[in-house]
Design a protein around this motif. Sequence first.
Motif, PDB file in Angstrom:
ATOM      1  N   UNK A  31      -4.242   3.948 -14.616  1.00 28.16           N
ATOM      2  CA  UNK A  31      -4.676   5.161 -13.920  1.00 28.16           C
ATOM      3  C   UNK A  31      -3.567   5.645 -12.998  1.00 28.16           C
ATOM      4  N   UNK A  32      -2.985   4.732 -12.246  1.00 28.97           N
ATOM      5  CA  UNK A  32      -1.903   5.096 -11.345  1.00 28.97           C
ATOM      6  C   UNK A  32      -0.750   5.748 -12.084  1.00 28.97           C
ATOM      7  N   UNK A  33      -0.358   5.154 -13.206  1.00 32.02           N
ATOM      8  CA  UNK A  33       0.752   5.707 -13.988  1.00 32.02           C
ATOM      9  C   UNK A  33       0.416   7.111 -14.492  1.00 32.02           C
ATOM     10  N   UNK A  34      -0.802   7.296 -14.971  1.00 29.99           N
ATOM     11  CA  UNK A  34      -1.213   8.603 -15.492  1.00 29.99           C
ATOM     12  C   UNK A  34      -1.316   9.646 -14.377  1.00 29.99           C
ATOM     13  N   UNK A  35      -1.590   9.183 -13.162  1.00 26.96           N
ATOM     14  CA  UNK A  35      -1.801  10.092 -12.036  1.00 26.96           C
ATOM     15  C   UNK A  35      -0.585  10.187 -11.112  1.00 26.96           C
ATOM     16  N   UNK A  36       0.496   9.532 -11.495  1.00 28.34           N
ATOM     17  CA  UNK A  36       1.742   9.670 -10.752  1.00 28.34           C
ATOM     18  C   UNK A  36       1.895   8.802  -9.522  1.00 28.34           C
ATOM     19  N   UNK A  37       1.145   7.685  -9.468  1.00 27.35           N
ATOM     20  CA  UNK A  37       1.275   6.757  -8.343  1.00 27.35           C
ATOM     21  C   UNK A  37       1.403   5.331  -8.888  1.00 27.35           C
ATOM     22  N   UNK A  38       1.785   4.413  -8.022  1.00 22.93           N
ATOM     23  CA  UNK A  38       1.884   3.009  -8.427  1.00 22.93           C
ATOM     24  C   UNK A  38       0.507   2.356  -8.429  1.00 22.93           C
ATOM     25  N   UNK A  39       0.419   1.175  -9.018  1.00 20.78           N
ATOM     26  CA  UNK A  39      -0.828   0.417  -8.997  1.00 20.78           C
ATOM     27  C   UNK A  39      -1.215   0.098  -7.550  1.00 20.78           C
ATOM     28  N   UNK A  40      -0.229  -0.208  -6.714  1.00 22.47           N
ATOM     29  CA  UNK A  40      -0.499  -0.517  -5.313  1.00 22.47           C
ATOM     30  C   UNK A  40      -1.102   0.682  -4.596  1.00 22.47           C
ATOM     31  N   UNK A  41      -0.569   1.868  -4.837  1.00 25.54           N
ATOM     32  CA  UNK A  41      -1.126   3.079  -4.213  1.00 25.54           C
ATOM     33  C   UNK A  41      -2.539   3.338  -4.710  1.00 25.54           C
ATOM     34  N   UNK A  42      -2.759   3.163  -6.020  1.00 26.70           N
ATOM     35  CA  UNK A  42      -4.104   3.319  -6.580  1.00 26.70           C
ATOM     36  C   UNK A  42      -5.065   2.368  -5.882  1.00 26.70           C
ATOM     37  N   UNK A  43      -4.642   1.137  -5.696  1.00 18.69           N
ATOM     38  CA  UNK A  43      -5.465   0.137  -5.022  1.00 18.69           C
ATOM     39  C   UNK A  43      -5.765   0.556  -3.579  1.00 18.69           C
ATOM     40  N   UNK A  44      -4.777   1.090  -2.883  1.00 20.76           N
ATOM     41  CA  UNK A  44      -4.983   1.540  -1.497  1.00 20.76           C
ATOM     42  C   UNK A  44      -5.981   2.690  -1.437  1.00 20.76           C
ATOM     43  N   UNK A  46      -8.442   3.163  -3.536  1.00 21.72           N
ATOM     44  CA  UNK A  46      -9.766   2.608  -3.847  1.00 21.72           C
ATOM     45  C   UNK A  46     -10.326   1.755  -2.708  1.00 21.72           C
ATOM     46  N   UNK A  47      -9.461   1.147  -1.925  1.00 23.95           N
ATOM     47  CA  UNK A  47      -9.918   0.361  -0.760  1.00 23.95           C
ATOM     48  C   UNK A  47     -10.177   1.242   0.451  1.00 23.95           C
ATOM     49  N   UNK A  48      -9.734   2.488   0.408  1.00 24.96           N
ATOM     50  CA  UNK A  48      -9.899   3.378   1.542  1.00 24.96           C
ATOM     51  C   UNK A  48      -8.827   3.211   2.595  1.00 24.96           C
ATOM     52  N   UNK A  49      -7.733   2.524   2.248  1.00 25.45           N
ATOM     53  CA  UNK A  49      -6.636   2.337   3.197  1.00 25.45           C
ATOM     54  C   UNK A  49      -5.869   3.639   3.426  1.00 25.45           C
ATOM     55  N   UNK A  50      -5.851   4.494   2.420  1.00 31.13           N
ATOM     56  CA  UNK A  50      -5.210   5.797   2.497  1.00 31.13           C
ATOM     57  C   UNK A  50      -5.956   6.736   1.555  1.00 31.13           C
ATOM     58  N   UNK A  51      -5.692   8.015   1.655  1.00 35.69           N
ATOM     59  CA  UNK A  51      -6.426   8.987   0.846  1.00 35.69           C
ATOM     60  C   UNK A  51      -5.520   9.652  -0.174  1.00 35.69           C
ATOM     61  N   UNK A  52      -6.072  10.007  -1.333  1.00 36.89           N
ATOM     62  CA  UNK A  52      -5.276  10.649  -2.377  1.00 36.89           C
ATOM     63  C   UNK A  52      -4.740  12.008  -1.939  1.00 36.89           C
ATOM     64  N   UNK A  53      -3.582  12.353  -2.501  1.00 40.07           N
ATOM     65  CA  UNK A  53      -2.989  13.658  -2.240  1.00 40.07           C
ATOM     66  C   UNK A  53      -3.664  14.719  -3.108  1.00 40.07           C
ATOM     67  N   UNK A  54      -3.416  15.970  -2.773  1.00 41.18           N
ATOM     68  CA  UNK A  54      -3.947  17.061  -3.596  1.00 41.18           C
ATOM     69  C   UNK A  54      -3.360  17.021  -5.003  1.00 41.18           C
TER      70      UNK A  54
END
Length: 87
Positions: A31-44, A46-54
């Motif tokens: 999902x991260x690769x398809x959406x232009x982010x790393x797996x770590x960012x995707x995980x963040x 999903x954990x609510x550590x940070x919010x997705x960009x527009x």
Amino acid sequence: MKNICAPFDLAGLGGRLKAVRELHRYSQASAGAALGVTRLTQSKYERGDTFPTLAYLNAAAAMGFDVMYILTGTGAGERTDEKKPGT
């Protein structure tokens, strides 16, 4: 005039994002690769550590993710890239 905009529910955003990702049968890495982010960012996200960009949310919508559900908790949370039965 009636307000048709649902308020954002940021507290549950990560869990809904994970649920929609799993519904589409993506791993965090794919999902991260398809959406232009790393797996770590995707995980963040999903954990609510940070919010997705527009840009991320736009890409998610283009992949058929129910972004209204992800942001607000309102909506079906279902795949939007497939025809629904009877249509």
